[in-house]
Enzyme design. Structure first.
Site, PDB file in Angstrom:
ATOM      1  N   CYS A   1       4.603 -13.766  -5.314  1.00 63.78           N
ATOM      2  CA  CYS A   1       5.302 -12.925  -4.341  1.00 63.78           C
ATOM      3  C   CYS A   1       4.624 -13.094  -2.988  1.00 63.78           C
ATOM      4  O   CYS A   1       3.397 -13.124  -2.907  1.00 63.78           O
ATOM      5  CB  CYS A   1       5.243 -11.458  -4.771  1.00 63.78           C
ATOM      6  SG  CYS A   1       5.927 -10.322  -3.536  1.00 63.78           S
TER       7      CYS A   1
ATOM      8  N   CYS B   1      15.267  -8.538  -5.650  1.00 65.94           N
ATOM      9  CA  CYS B   1      14.650  -9.790  -5.228  1.00 65.94           C
ATOM     10  C   CYS B   1      14.435 -10.685  -6.447  1.00 65.94           C
ATOM     11  O   CYS B   1      14.004 -10.229  -7.504  1.00 65.94           O
ATOM     12  CB  CYS B   1      13.328  -9.505  -4.526  1.00 65.94           C
ATOM     13  SG  CYS B   1      12.436 -10.998  -4.006  1.00 65.94           S
TER      14      CYS B   1
ATOM     15  N   ASP C   1       4.919  -3.486 -22.764  1.00 66.85           N
ATOM     16  CA  ASP C   1       4.257  -3.625 -21.456  1.00 66.85           C
ATOM     17  C   ASP C   1       5.308  -3.915 -20.401  1.00 66.85           C
ATOM     18  O   ASP C   1       6.428  -4.346 -20.709  1.00 66.85           O
ATOM     19  CB  ASP C   1       3.203  -4.731 -21.496  1.00 66.85           C
ATOM     20  CG  ASP C   1       2.130  -4.557 -20.428  1.00 66.85           C
ATOM     21  OD1 ASP C   1       2.201  -3.571 -19.668  1.00 66.85           O
ATOM     22  OD2 ASP C   1       1.228  -5.399 -20.349  1.00 66.85           O
ATOM     23  N   ASP C   2       4.938  -3.671 -19.128  1.00 64.88           N
ATOM     24  CA  ASP C   2       5.918  -3.824 -18.056  1.00 64.88           C
ATOM     25  C   ASP C   2       6.119  -5.268 -17.631  1.00 64.88           C
ATOM     26  O   ASP C   2       7.208  -5.655 -17.207  1.00 64.88           O
ATOM     27  CB  ASP C   2       5.542  -2.962 -16.840  1.00 64.88           C
ATOM     28  CG  ASP C   2       4.065  -3.045 -16.499  1.00 64.88           C
ATOM     29  OD1 ASP C   2       3.555  -4.173 -16.387  1.00 64.88           O
ATOM     30  OD2 ASP C   2       3.419  -1.994 -16.359  1.00 64.88           O
TER      31      ASP C   2
ATOM     32  N   CYS D   1       9.886 -13.654  -7.645  1.00 66.53           N
ATOM     33  CA  CYS D   1       8.863 -13.885  -8.682  1.00 66.53           C
ATOM     34  C   CYS D   1       9.461 -14.225 -10.036  1.00 66.53           C
ATOM     35  O   CYS D   1       8.751 -14.719 -10.911  1.00 66.53           O
ATOM     36  CB  CYS D   1       7.935 -12.678  -8.794  1.00 66.53           C
ATOM     37  SG  CYS D   1       8.735 -11.168  -9.368  1.00 66.53           S
TER      38      CYS D   1
ATOM     39  N   CYS E   1       0.886  -1.147   0.000  1.00 67.38           N
ATOM     40  CA  CYS E   1       0.000   0.000   0.000  1.00 67.38           C
ATOM     41  C   CYS E   1       0.925   1.197   0.000  1.00 67.38           C
ATOM     42  O   CYS E   1       2.041   1.083  -0.473  1.00 67.38           O
ATOM     43  CB  CYS E   1      -0.909   0.058   1.210  1.00 67.38           C
ATOM     44  SG  CYS E   1      -2.005  -1.371   1.385  1.00 67.38           S
TER      45      CYS E   1
ATOM     46  N   SER F   1       2.555   2.891 -17.121  1.00 64.08           N
ATOM     47  CA  SER F   1       3.916   2.674 -16.633  1.00 64.08           C
ATOM     48  C   SER F   1       4.893   2.263 -17.723  1.00 64.08           C
ATOM     49  O   SER F   1       6.105   2.268 -17.508  1.00 64.08           O
ATOM     50  CB  SER F   1       3.914   1.627 -15.512  1.00 64.08           C
ATOM     51  OG  SER F   1       3.283   0.441 -15.940  1.00 64.08           O
TER      52      SER F   1
ATOM     53  N   CYS G   1      12.538  -4.992  -4.344  1.00 57.05           N
ATOM     54  CA  CYS G   1      11.467  -5.462  -5.220  1.00 57.05           C
ATOM     55  C   CYS G   1      11.629  -4.878  -6.619  1.00 57.05           C
ATOM     56  O   CYS G   1      11.562  -3.654  -6.808  1.00 57.05           O
ATOM     57  CB  CYS G   1      10.112  -5.072  -4.641  1.00 57.05           C
ATOM     58  SG  CYS G   1       8.717  -5.534  -5.703  1.00 57.05           S
TER      59      CYS G   1
END
Length: 506
Positions: free
Chosen positions: A413, A474, A376-377, A477, A12, A315, A265
Site C-alpha cells: 500500500c 481500493c 484472522d483478518d 493491496c 494515524c 479485530s 481502504c
C-alpha cells in the site's frame, strides 16, 4: 489481527474541535478535556506518539502545541499538560509510515509567521505517494529547504505555498492547491492564528474523515467513535475531495473541481477502524460480522461436535462470532492477548518467537483435541500467524483450519499503510501473474507453509457484499490496481524488483 498488527504500520488518527462562539467560555473550557478524550478513542490508530495544538485568540501566542512520544495516557497524564481553555484544537495520534521515533516527527506541526493568516498548525493522516516529486519541485522551483525525511514536512511546505498563492491567504485556497498537487490517501485538518479552520480528505476517500455539528461546537475525527464519545450526534463523512471550512461560527463546504470515483481502504473495515465506528456509512462491526457469515456459508464441517472457532484478538472477534453462530458451533477465546505489550517489529526468528510468547497465550484447556477454525483478518508476511499456529499445535489442537476475512495481500500500500515489499509478502510468492498483475493465488501451497489442514480467504467481491451497500473499495493491496498515478508507478517499480529477485537472470 496477529499478522497485520505486527507487520504493517498505519498512520494515524486526527481530530479537531472548534468552539462556534469564542465568547462562550463554558464550551471553551470543555474543549481541552474533550480533545484528550477523543485521542483516547483513536489510540488504536497510533500508539507511538500523541499531540494537541491549541488556538486561543485571547493570548499573544495564538497557537501552542503539546506533544510527545508515548500513549495518550502518558503524554497527557496531568491537567497541567494542556491549557484550561481553547477556541480551537487539533489533535493527532501517530504510528509512523515515515520518519523515526523522535519528537521532531510528532504531529501536529506548526509553521510560524508574523502574519496571522500565514501562521498555521495542521495534522495529517495518511501518506503522500508522490512525495519525492513534490520535494524536488519545492526545492528547484521555489527554493524550499528540508530538515527531515518525511512527507509531513513536504505537506507543510505545500500548504504554506498554497497560502502564499492565495490572494486572501485562505485556508480553503491552500487545501485546494494541496489537492491539486498531492497523490495519495490522506485527511488533513488545519487552523491558522486568525482562528480559521479547514479540513479535507483525499480525492478518492482512501483515508476516512468524519464531522459533526451541534449548537456549540464543530467536530472532526478520523473515526466516528471519537465524535460519538463526546456526545455528537448525526455524524457524517467528509466527502472525497471535499473541503470543509469553519469561520466565525459558520461551516462551509467546497467541492474540488475534479472528483474521481471513490476507492475506500478495505483494511479500514477489516482491521484498522474501531468496531464501534462507521466508515462511509457502513458499520465496521456489522461489516466484520457479515464477513464471518459469508465465510461460514462456504463450510461443510463433518464433525461439528469437535469443531471450535477461535478468533485472533481483537479485530477478528465479530467475524468469528458470526462464523460460529451461522454454523452452530462454539466460539471461544482460546488465544489470550496481553494488551499491555506494544507492537514490535523484529526480524530475528528467536526474538520473534519470544515476542509471540510474551504477547499471546494459547489455552490448552480450550484447544486440546479440538478441530480449530482459526479466524484472522488478513495475512501479510505471516510470521506471527505461523507462531500462533505452532502454539495451537503444541497445546494439543487436533487440526487447524485457517479462515482469513480478506483476500490475499499481494501488493504494498502506498496510501498510509507501510507494508513490506512485494517479496516479503507471502501471497505474491504463490501467485500467478499476467503481466505485472496477480490473477490467482495458490492457497493450498500457502496452507502447507502454515502447516494447516485448510486455508480459505474471503474474496474481494465477498468483502463488497459484506458492506450490504454499494461500496467501492481500493484494489491496490489485493489486486495491484491502484486509483492514482503515483500508486500505479510505485507498484510497477516494486513488482519489477520482485520479478528480478524471483526470476534472476541466468
Amino acid at each position: 489481527m496477529s499478522d497485520i498488527a505486527n507487520e504493517c504500520f498505519h498512520e494515524c488518527g486526527v481530530i479537531a474541535l472548534i468552539n462556534r462562539d469564542p465568547d462562550d467560555q463554558d464550551t471553551g473550557n470543555l474543549l481541552p478535556e474533550y480533545s484528550v478524550n477523543m485521542l483516547y478513542q483513536l489510540q488504536h490508530r497510533g500508539q507511538l506518539a500523541a499531540g494537541l495544538s491549541f488556538f486561543n485568540n485571547a493570548l499573544a501566542t495564538k497557537i501552542k502545541i503539546f506533544k510527545n512520544n508515548g500513549l495518550v495516557s502518558s503524554v497527557f497524564n496531568s491537567a497541567d499538560k494542556i491549557p484550561s481553555s481553547a477556541d480551537m484544537i487539533l489533535g493527532h495520534t501517530r504510528y509512523a509510515t515515515s520518519g523515526v521515533n523522535q519528537i521532531d516527527f510528532v504531529q501536529p506541526y506548526e509553521m510560524r509567521h508574523p502574519i496571522l493568516s500565514n501562521w498555521f498548525s495542521f495534522a495529517f493522516n495518511g501518506n503522500i505517494a508522490n512525495a519525492p516529486e513534490l520535494k524536488k519541485m519545492l526545492m528547484e522551483q521555489y527554493g524550499y529547504s528540508f530538515i527531515y525525511d518525511n512527507d509531513t514536512e513536504i505537506l507543510m511546505h505545500i500548504l504554506a505555498l498554497g497560502i502564499q498563492k492565495s490572494a486572501t491567504y485562505s485556508l480553503v485556497d491552500a487545501l485546494t492547491f494541496a489537492l491539486s498537487q498531492l497523490d495519495g490517501g490522506f485527511s488533513i485538518v488545519i487552523m491558522n492564528a486568525k482562528g480559521e479552520f479547514a479540513a479535507t480528505r483525499d480525492k478518492h476517500g482512501i483515508r476516512p474523515l468524519t464531522y459533526a455539528i451541534n449548537s456549540h461546537m464543530f467536530g472532526f475525527s478520523s473515526e466516528t467513535i471519537a465524535l460519538d464519545s463526546i456526545g455528537f450526534g448525526s455524524i457524517k463523512d467528509v466527502q472525497p475531495g471535499e473541503i470543509v471550512s469553519c469561520i466565525n461560527g459558520e461551516i462551509h463546504f467546497y467541492n474540488h473541481t475534479e472528483i474521481p470515483s471513490k476507492s475506500l481502504c478495505l483494511l479500514e473495515l477489516v482491521y484498522f477502524s474501531n468496531a464501534a465506528s462507521s466508515f462511509d456509512g457502513v458499520s465496521v462491526y456489522c461489516f466484520r460480522s457479515n464477513s464471518g457469515h459469508i465465510m461460514a456459508q462456504k463450510e461443510d464441517i463433518e464433525d461439528k461436535n469437535n469443531a471450535l472457532v477461535i478468533p485472533i484478538p481483537d479485530s477478528s472477534k465479530a467475524a468469528a462470532d458470526s462464523f460460529a453462530y451461522t454454523l452452530g458451533i462454539p466460539c471461544m477465546e482460546g488465544i489470550i492477548r496481553n494488551r499491555y505489550v506494544g507492537r514490535t517489529f523484529i526480524n530475528d526468528s528467536k526474538d520473534r518467537k519470544d515476542t509471540i510468547d510474551l504477547k499471546f497465550k494459547v489455552l490448552p484447556e480450550i484447544v486440546a483435541g479440538k478441530d480449530i477454525y482459526l479466524i484472522d483478518d488478513s495475512i501479510v508476511r505471516g510470521s506471527t500467524l505461523k507462531g500462533l499456529i505452532y502454539k495451537l499445535r503444541d497445546a494439543g489442537a487436533k487440526s487447524v483450519h485457517l479462515r482469513i476475512m480478506s483476500p490475499p495481500i499481494v501488493a504494498p500500500c502506498f496510501y498510509g499503510i507501510n507494508m513490506p515489499t512485494v517479496s516479503e509478502l507471502i501471497a505474491p510468492n504463490y501467485s500467478t501473474y499476467e503481466g505485472d498483475k496477480p490473477v490467482s493465488t495458490d492457497t493450498n501451497a500457502i496452507s502447507k507453509e502454515f502447516s494447516v489442514e485448510s486455508l480459505r480467504y474471503l474474496t474481494f467481491d465477498e468483502m463488497v457484499q459484506s458492506a450490504e451497500k454499494e461500496m467501492i473499495l481500493c484494489q491496490g493491496c489485493t489486486k495491484g490496481i491502484y486509483p492514482t498515478p503515483s500508486g500505479t508507478q510505485n507498484y510497477k517499480i516494486a513488482v519489477d524488483k520482485f520479478f528480478k529477485k524471483k526470476r534472476p537472470k541466468t
